[in-house]
Structure formats: C-alpha cells, structure tokens
Design an enzyme around this catalytic site. Structure first.
Site, PDB file in Angstrom:
ATOM      1  N   SER A 163       6.026  14.195  -6.345  1.00 51.03           N
ATOM      2  CA  SER A 163       6.591  13.045  -7.049  1.00 51.03           C
ATOM      3  C   SER A 163       5.755  12.848  -8.308  1.00 51.03           C
ATOM      4  O   SER A 163       4.584  13.243  -8.354  1.00 51.03           O
ATOM      5  CB  SER A 163       6.594  11.797  -6.164  1.00 51.03           C
ATOM      6  N   GLU A 189       4.671  10.172 -11.598  1.00 54.56           N
ATOM      7  CA  GLU A 189       4.633   8.783 -12.086  1.00 54.56           C
ATOM      8  C   GLU A 189       4.639   8.753 -13.613  1.00 54.56           C
ATOM      9  O   GLU A 189       3.922   9.514 -14.262  1.00 54.56           O
ATOM     10  CB  GLU A 189       3.370   8.095 -11.552  1.00 54.56           C
ATOM     11  N   ASP A 204      -2.615  -6.770 -10.579  1.00 50.08           N
ATOM     12  CA  ASP A 204      -3.919  -7.332 -10.957  1.00 50.08           C
ATOM     13  C   ASP A 204      -3.745  -8.460 -11.957  1.00 50.08           C
ATOM     14  O   ASP A 204      -2.753  -8.516 -12.681  1.00 50.08           O
ATOM     15  CB  ASP A 204      -4.793  -6.249 -11.601  1.00 50.08           C
ATOM     16  N   PHE A 256     -12.202   4.018 -16.951  1.00 51.62           N
ATOM     17  CA  PHE A 256     -11.070   3.530 -16.168  1.00 51.62           C
ATOM     18  C   PHE A 256     -11.406   3.519 -14.670  1.00 51.62           C
ATOM     19  O   PHE A 256     -11.054   2.588 -13.953  1.00 51.62           O
ATOM     20  CB  PHE A 256      -9.847   4.403 -16.455  1.00 51.62           C
ATOM     21  N   HIS A 269       1.468  13.396  -5.354  1.00 54.37           N
ATOM     22  CA  HIS A 269       2.008  12.480  -6.361  1.00 54.37           C
ATOM     23  C   HIS A 269       1.161  12.648  -7.623  1.00 54.37           C
ATOM     24  O   HIS A 269      -0.064  12.521  -7.566  1.00 54.37           O
ATOM     25  CB  HIS A 269       1.887  11.037  -5.839  1.00 54.37           C
TER      26      HIS A 269
HETATM   27  C1  LIG Z   1      -0.140   4.364  -6.411  1.00 56.22           C
HETATM   28  C2  LIG Z   1      -0.516   3.101  -7.177  1.00 56.22           C
HETATM   29  C3  LIG Z   1       0.383   2.586  -8.108  1.00 56.22           C
HETATM   30  C4  LIG Z   1       0.063   1.426  -8.836  1.00 56.22           C
HETATM   31  N1  LIG Z   1       0.968   0.932  -9.753  1.00 56.22           N
HETATM   32  C5  LIG Z   1       0.718  -0.237 -10.390  1.00 56.22           C
HETATM   33  C6  LIG Z   1       1.679  -0.818 -11.286  1.00 56.22           C
HETATM   34  O1  LIG Z   1       2.741  -0.246 -11.555  1.00 56.22           O
HETATM   35  N2  LIG Z   1       1.371  -1.996 -11.884  1.00 56.22           N
HETATM   36  C7  LIG Z   1       0.197  -2.646 -11.617  1.00 56.22           C
HETATM   37  O2  LIG Z   1      -0.004  -3.745 -12.175  1.00 56.22           O
HETATM   38  N3  LIG Z   1      -0.726  -2.148 -10.762  1.00 56.22           N
HETATM   39  C8  LIG Z   1      -0.495  -0.957 -10.147  1.00 56.22           C
HETATM   40  N4  LIG Z   1      -1.433  -0.445  -9.274  1.00 56.22           N
HETATM   41  C9  LIG Z   1      -2.721  -1.135  -9.096  1.00 56.22           C
HETATM   42  C10 LIG Z   1      -2.644  -2.238  -8.004  1.00 56.22           C
HETATM   43  O3  LIG Z   1      -1.742  -3.242  -8.405  1.00 56.22           O
HETATM   44  C11 LIG Z   1      -4.048  -2.811  -7.865  1.00 56.22           C
HETATM   45  O4  LIG Z   1      -4.900  -1.855  -7.308  1.00 56.22           O
HETATM   46  C12 LIG Z   1      -4.144  -4.131  -7.115  1.00 56.22           C
HETATM   47  O5  LIG Z   1      -5.462  -4.652  -7.302  1.00 56.22           O
HETATM   48  C13 LIG Z   1      -3.911  -4.044  -5.617  1.00 56.22           C
HETATM   49  O6  LIG Z   1      -2.600  -3.820  -5.318  1.00 56.22           O
HETATM   50  P1  LIG Z   1      -2.171  -3.497  -3.796  1.00 56.22           P
HETATM   51  O7  LIG Z   1      -0.710  -3.379  -3.787  1.00 56.22           O
HETATM   52  O8  LIG Z   1      -2.969  -2.395  -3.255  1.00 56.22           O
HETATM   53  O9  LIG Z   1      -2.610  -4.890  -3.123  1.00 56.22           O
HETATM   54  P2  LIG Z   1      -2.799  -5.360  -1.618  1.00 56.22           P
HETATM   55  O10 LIG Z   1      -2.396  -4.329  -0.647  1.00 56.22           O
HETATM   56  O11 LIG Z   1      -2.176  -6.712  -1.502  1.00 56.22           O
HETATM   57  O12 LIG Z   1      -4.384  -5.496  -1.522  1.00 56.22           O
HETATM   58  C14 LIG Z   1      -5.116  -6.120  -2.563  1.00 56.22           C
HETATM   59  C15 LIG Z   1      -6.504  -6.504  -2.068  1.00 56.22           C
HETATM   60  O13 LIG Z   1      -6.412  -7.644  -1.222  1.00 56.22           O
HETATM   61  C16 LIG Z   1      -6.980  -7.382   0.038  1.00 56.22           C
HETATM   62  N5  LIG Z   1      -6.160  -8.165   0.988  1.00 56.22           N
HETATM   63  C17 LIG Z   1      -4.920  -7.907   1.424  1.00 56.22           C
HETATM   64  N6  LIG Z   1      -4.492  -8.899   2.224  1.00 56.22           N
HETATM   65  C18 LIG Z   1      -5.490  -9.806   2.289  1.00 56.22           C
HETATM   66  C19 LIG Z   1      -5.659 -11.064   2.926  1.00 56.22           C
HETATM   67  N7  LIG Z   1      -4.709 -11.582   3.697  1.00 56.22           N
HETATM   68  N8  LIG Z   1      -6.819 -11.721   2.732  1.00 56.22           N
HETATM   69  C20 LIG Z   1      -7.811 -11.218   1.952  1.00 56.22           C
HETATM   70  N9  LIG Z   1      -7.696 -10.025   1.325  1.00 56.22           N
HETATM   71  C21 LIG Z   1      -6.565  -9.339   1.482  1.00 56.22           C
HETATM   72  C22 LIG Z   1      -6.898  -5.869   0.198  1.00 56.22           C
HETATM   73  O14 LIG Z   1      -7.849  -5.350   1.094  1.00 56.22           O
HETATM   74  C23 LIG Z   1      -7.190  -5.438  -1.221  1.00 56.22           C
HETATM   75  O15 LIG Z   1      -8.564  -5.512  -1.490  1.00 56.22           O
HETATM   76  C24 LIG Z   1      -1.179   0.757  -8.580  1.00 56.22           C
HETATM   77  C25 LIG Z   1      -2.080   1.294  -7.650  1.00 56.22           C
HETATM   78  C26 LIG Z   1      -1.760   2.452  -6.952  1.00 56.22           C
HETATM   79  C27 LIG Z   1      -2.752   3.028  -5.973  1.00 56.22           C
END
Ligand SMILES: Cc1cc2nc3c(=O)[nH]c(=O)nc-3n(C[C@H](O)[C@H](O)[C@H](O)COP(=O)(O)OP(=O)(O)OC[C@H]3O[C@@H](n4cnc5c(N)ncnc54)[C@H](O)[C@@H]3O)c2cc1C
Length: 317
Positions: free
Chosen positions: A42, A44, A136, A244, A294
């Site tokens: 895949s 991106e 973020d 980064f 990916h």
């Molecule tokens: C493949 C990939 C694609 C991405 N694409 C984008 C994009 O298109 N746009 C963008 O803005 N960012 C993107 N990101 C970055 C991502 O948004 C950030 O890394 C963000 O900080 C975390 O997103 P997440 O979905 O992993 O969050 P989550 O899974 O919600 O986790 C975020 C943090 O919160 C913690 N956490 C979860 N639940 C709880 C809880 N109940 N209490 C306390 N802590 C908790 C987790 O351990 C983690 O540290 C991407 C990252 C990856 C790996």
C-alpha cells in the site's frame, strides 16, 4: 613453590571459511512462484497544496498505479487542515483510477457530528476504507480533545463503525507512541482499536528490522492477531529525517548517519544509499515472513517503485 595460576587458553577462532559457511545468513531473494507470491503493498500520499504539487502527486500516482497496491491512502493535515484537499484527492482517485483509496481522518478540532459528516461524505463518494487516527495538536501545543469530539482513535473507530461498515486501519508504534504512559499501555490501546472494529494496523516508520519484529512478538503475546503492516520510509535527507523522527518518537540508528556522512551536497548518491537501506530493510523483514508493506511515498514514486520491484512486484501492462 607457589603454583602459577593457569590462564584459560582462549579458544582458537573458527577458521574464516567455516564461519562464513555456518554463520547466520540473510535469505536469498526468493524466486517468485505460486507458492511465494509477491508481497501486498500500500502507498501513502499527502494532499497537494498547489497546482505544481498536484501535478507531481498525479505523476506519482500514475507511476505507482500499475504496481497494483492493495490500497493507497491520503493523509489528513495536522488539525484537520487539509480536509477539503484530502477529500478532493481521494474523490479523484475514485473517479479516475482503478485504485482503492483509504482516507485518513483524525479527531482533532472537530465535534463528533462534524467528523461523522466527513465520514458520510466519504461513504457517499464511494470510499470504503478509512485510516482512523487521533491526530496531533499544532506544533508546540499539547493535544486536548475537542469538548464534543472523539477523544482518542479508539473512539473514532467505534464512531465510524456506527456511520457505515468501513474497512478501518489504525496506527501502531513499534517504538511506543511518544506521549504514551508506557509501552504496555500503548500496546493495550492498539488492541482496543482493533477490538473496536479496525482490521489492520500500519506502523510508524522505523529503521531497525529487529525493532519491528520484537514489536510483533509483543503484539502476538498481547493477543493481537490482526496484521500489523510495517510503514517503510525511504530516507534521502538524513538531517531532515533526524529532525522529524525526534518529533514522532522514531529512533534513527547511528549507522545511518555514517552511511549518509559527506553526501549532503550529493543528491544522487543519497538517493542510491536510500534505496539500498530501504531495500535491505524490507528484504530482512521479508526473510522473516513479513508479506505486506506500507510505503510513505512523500509523493515521489521512484524509490518506492524500485523497492517494490526488488520485493518481486511487477507492474501490470
Ligand atoms: C500510519 C500512520 C498514519 C498517520 N497519518 C496521520 C494523518 O493523516 N494526519 C495526522 O494528523 N496524523 C497522522 N498520524 C500521526 C498520528 O495522528 C499521531 O501519531 C497521534 O499523536 C496519535 O494518533 P493515534 O491514532 O495513534 O492515537 P491514539 O491511538 O488515540 O493514541 C494516542 C496516544 O494516547 C494514548 N491513549 C490512548 N487512549 C488513552 C486513554 N484512554 N488515556 C490515556 N492515554 C491514551 C496512546 O497510548 C497514545 O500515546 C499518522 C500516524 C501513523 C502511524
């Protein structure tokens, strides 16, 4: 007479040839056959900011399209800043290509209703796959959930499933998310995202194959069975990668600095090194049984194309 303490005699080193023949080895590049199909890929992309970048993106998409990726994903800018551009890019992929798009969607700065509305538009446009992320805060700020929003990605996954029966991918962090309480908590979060309805995880990029393989062991021990697809980032600009990576919690091994040393003004050599490093990384993973990858293309096709070719993927005519 005092007895002189006998020093242990060191074992003679194994003769070079024996060591070469019996040492650990990197598996041969497998010959393709029905029994060893090429891996699933895949790609991106990020949505373009202007016309020139749009032309570049579409040249990239057209070049990679014949490699028949399982899906191509389009990122969502920090804070949802690219909502319209992400949507336009994904819609054009649906209309003008034979590719299956996946739209990234985040929780940042939007209420649940707004996020659901964006998801509904995707479904109506024929998009069936979402990469569900928390997202973020803008640089320098700490993430705080929108008061009426989805706080975490796990909540977004559950919300999306209520909107429609999307295929959902989520993010995973082989080196632990930088703000996670700890590694176990982060892994538990990944499991909860998959249990909530996601079907695969895509990892943050990493450079040491061992880091990823150890993470798979931990995930399996935690009861995760869904595929965790390694995110591969071919690096051509070492200084930028260091900067980064510090932000997203990926470690950059010292050996990489050594490889790129002295190539700052030599783009051609940097690109060759980048291809070799990424090719070796995927080959090592492939030799360990990984058969899905990916690629973070950064809207440039050549390195991804070459590495896919090395992995045995061939373009359709
Ligand atoms: C493949 C990939 C694609 C991405 N694409 C984008 C994009 O298109 N746009 C963008 O803005 N960012 C993107 N990101 C970055 C991502 O948004 C950030 O890394 C963000 O900080 C975390 O997103 P997440 O979905 O992993 O969050 P989550 O899974 O919600 O986790 C975020 C943090 O919160 C913690 N956490 C979860 N639940 C709880 C809880 N109940 N209490 C306390 N802590 C908790 C987790 O351990 C983690 O540290 C991407 C990252 C990856 C790996």
């Amino acid at each position: 007479m005092n007895q002189v303490a006998q020093k242990p005699v060191p074992e003679p080193p194994i003769a070079t040839l024996e060591r070469w023949v019996t040492g650990p080895r990197f598996a041969a590049i497998p010959a393709r056959s029905a029994a060893t199909p090429a891996p699933a890929l895949s790609f991106e992309f990020f949505p373009p900011k202007n016309e020139a970048l749009e032309t570049q993106l579409w040249a990239c998409i057209r070049r990679l399209e014949p490699m028949q990726p399982r899906f191509v994903s389009v990122t969502y800018g920090a804070g949802g800043t690219t909502q319209a551009r992400t949507h336009a890019t994904v819609a054009r992929i649906v209309q003008e290509t034979g590719l299956t798009p996946a739209a990234h969607l985040t929780c940042v700065g939007a209420s649940r209703e707004q996020v659901d509305e964006v998801a509904r538009h995707y479904w109506e446009a024929g998009v069936r796959h979402i990469v569900a992320l928390r997202g973020d805060a803008p640089p320098g700020q700490e993430y705080t959930p929108h008061p009426r929003g989805y706080p975490y990605a796990v909540d977004l996954v559950a919300g999306l499933k209520r909107v429609a029966d999307f295929e959902i991918s989520v993010a995973a962090y082989p080196e632990t998310h930088p703000t996670a309480l700890n590694a176990d908590h982060d892994l538990d979060n990944l499991k909860r995202k998959l249990d909530a309805g996601a079907t695969r995880a895509i990892t943050q990029y990493f450079f040491e194959g061992e880091v990823f393989l150890r993470f798979l062991d931990r995930a399996l021990a935690a009861g995760i069975t869904a595929p965790i697809v390694p995110g591969i980032m071919p690096v051509t600009n070492y200084a930028q990668a260091v900067k980064f990576s510090a932000m997203c919690g990926a470690s950059v091994p010292g050996w990489m600095g050594g490889l790129f040393e002295g190539t700052e003004d030599d783009q051609e050599t940097r690109r060759m090194i980048a291809a070799i490093v990424a090719a070796e990384q995927v080959r090592l993973l492939q030799a360990n049984g990984v058969d899905e990858f990916h690629f973070y293309t950064l809207n440039r096709p050549d390195l991804t194309y070459a590495i896919a070719h090395i992995l045995g993927v061939r373009p359709t005519k």
